[in-house]
Design a protein around this motif. Structure first.
Motif, PDB file in Angstrom:
ATOM      1  N   ARG A  56       0.758  -1.158   0.019  1.00  0.00           N
ATOM      2  CA  ARG A  56      -0.079   0.169   0.169  1.00  0.00           C
ATOM      3  C   ARG A  56       0.901   1.278   0.075  1.00  0.00           C
ATOM      4  O   ARG A  56       0.606   2.324  -0.722  1.00  0.00           O
ATOM      5  CB  ARG A  56      -0.938   0.065   1.364  1.00  0.00           C
ATOM      6  N   GLU A  57       1.932   1.393   0.749  1.00  0.00           N
ATOM      7  CA  GLU A  57       2.781   2.334   0.797  1.00  0.00           C
ATOM      8  C   GLU A  57       3.361   2.738  -0.534  1.00  0.00           C
ATOM      9  O   GLU A  57       3.498   3.925  -0.860  1.00  0.00           O
ATOM     10  CB  GLU A  57       3.855   2.353   2.011  1.00  0.00           C
ATOM     11  N   VAL A  60       0.797   4.098  -2.797  1.00  0.00           N
ATOM     12  CA  VAL A  60       0.537   5.672  -2.475  1.00  0.00           C
ATOM     13  C   VAL A  60       1.762   6.369  -3.161  1.00  0.00           C
ATOM     14  O   VAL A  60       1.506   7.490  -3.727  1.00  0.00           O
ATOM     15  CB  VAL A  60       0.249   5.820  -0.937  1.00  0.00           C
ATOM     16  N   ARG A  61       2.872   5.881  -3.075  1.00  0.00           N
ATOM     17  CA  ARG A  61       4.068   6.583  -3.463  1.00  0.00           C
ATOM     18  C   ARG A  61       4.077   6.657  -5.071  1.00  0.00           C
ATOM     19  O   ARG A  61       4.322   7.730  -5.717  1.00  0.00           O
ATOM     20  CB  ARG A  61       5.501   6.157  -3.178  1.00  0.00           C
ATOM     21  N   VAL A  63       1.425   6.700  -6.918  1.00  0.00           N
ATOM     22  CA  VAL A  63       0.319   7.645  -7.268  1.00  0.00           C
ATOM     23  C   VAL A  63       0.770   9.109  -7.040  1.00  0.00           C
ATOM     24  O   VAL A  63       0.675   9.882  -7.962  1.00  0.00           O
ATOM     25  CB  VAL A  63      -1.192   7.318  -6.509  1.00  0.00           C
ATOM     26  N   ALA A  64       1.364   9.309  -5.978  1.00  0.00           N
ATOM     27  CA  ALA A  64       1.948  10.683  -5.612  1.00  0.00           C
ATOM     28  C   ALA A  64       2.907  10.951  -6.873  1.00  0.00           C
ATOM     29  O   ALA A  64       2.838  12.065  -7.208  1.00  0.00           O
ATOM     30  CB  ALA A  64       2.797  10.676  -4.408  1.00  0.00           C
ATOM     31  N   ILE A  77      -2.060  16.759  -3.672  1.00  0.00           N
ATOM     32  CA  ILE A  77      -1.265  15.583  -3.682  1.00  0.00           C
ATOM     33  C   ILE A  77      -1.308  15.173  -1.983  1.00  0.00           C
ATOM     34  O   ILE A  77      -1.714  14.077  -1.874  1.00  0.00           O
ATOM     35  CB  ILE A  77      -0.067  15.459  -4.311  1.00  0.00           C
ATOM     36  N   THR A  81      -3.108  11.859  -0.871  1.00  0.00           N
ATOM     37  CA  THR A  81      -2.328  10.577  -0.394  1.00  0.00           C
ATOM     38  C   THR A  81      -1.872  10.316   0.817  1.00  0.00           C
ATOM     39  O   THR A  81      -1.564   9.460   1.448  1.00  0.00           O
ATOM     40  CB  THR A  81      -0.798  10.592  -1.227  1.00  0.00           C
ATOM     41  N   LYS A  82      -2.320  11.529   1.842  1.00  0.00           N
ATOM     42  CA  LYS A  82      -1.844  11.721   3.121  1.00  0.00           C
ATOM     43  C   LYS A  82      -0.312  11.445   3.547  1.00  0.00           C
ATOM     44  O   LYS A  82       0.071  11.104   4.629  1.00  0.00           O
ATOM     45  CB  LYS A  82      -2.574  10.511   3.995  1.00  0.00           C
ATOM     46  N   LEU A  83       0.383  11.877   2.240  1.00  0.00           N
ATOM     47  CA  LEU A  83       1.793  11.910   2.640  1.00  0.00           C
ATOM     48  C   LEU A  83       2.153  13.285   3.294  1.00  0.00           C
ATOM     49  O   LEU A  83       1.569  14.201   2.948  1.00  0.00           O
ATOM     50  CB  LEU A  83       2.534  11.792   1.218  1.00  0.00           C
ATOM     51  N   LEU A  88       6.785  14.206   0.231  1.00  0.00           N
ATOM     52  CA  LEU A  88       6.363  14.511  -1.125  1.00  0.00           C
ATOM     53  C   LEU A  88       7.649  15.525  -1.555  1.00  0.00           C
ATOM     54  O   LEU A  88       7.917  14.938  -2.815  1.00  0.00           O
ATOM     55  CB  LEU A  88       5.205  15.474  -0.867  1.00  0.00           C
TER      56      LEU A  88
END
Length: 98
Positions: A56-57, A60-61, A63-64, A77, A81-83, A88
């Motif tokens: 998952r991590e 997310v990266r 996608v970001a 972003i 993504t909750k980054l 980021l």
């Protein structure tokens, strides 16, 4: 083996299985085997959960990164993504290096 020999063997087995020493050894071995199975299943479950978390991590990266390459706003972003800003910025730096 004839029928009588089979009956005698079964009787002997029953006598052995009810002796306190044999019964205790059997129960301890059975407990140990169940504990081993439980440990294996627990470790397998923990490994699967860890793998899913890492997947998952990484997703997310990825996608970001694609959002950065598409030129989307950093605030958007981070919201999606909750980054953190630091994470980021690291990805943005990676995008520039590629």
């Amino acid at each position: 083996m004839n029928e009588q020999e089979i009956r005698e063997a079964l009787e002997e087995w029953e006598k052995l299985s009810v002796s306190p020493e044999n019964r205790y050894a059997y129960e301890m071995r059975l407990k140990w085997l169940r504990d081993q199975l439980s440990n294996l299943l627990g470790e397998r479950r923990a490994g699967l959960e860890e793998g899913l978390k890492k997947g998952r991590e990484e997703g997310v990266r990825q996608v970001a990164l694609e959002m950065l390459r598409a030129g989307l706003d950093h605030e958007m972003i981070m919201s999606v993504t909750k980054l953190s800003r630091e994470e980021l910025n690291e990805l943005a730096k990676k995008t520039l290096d590629d």
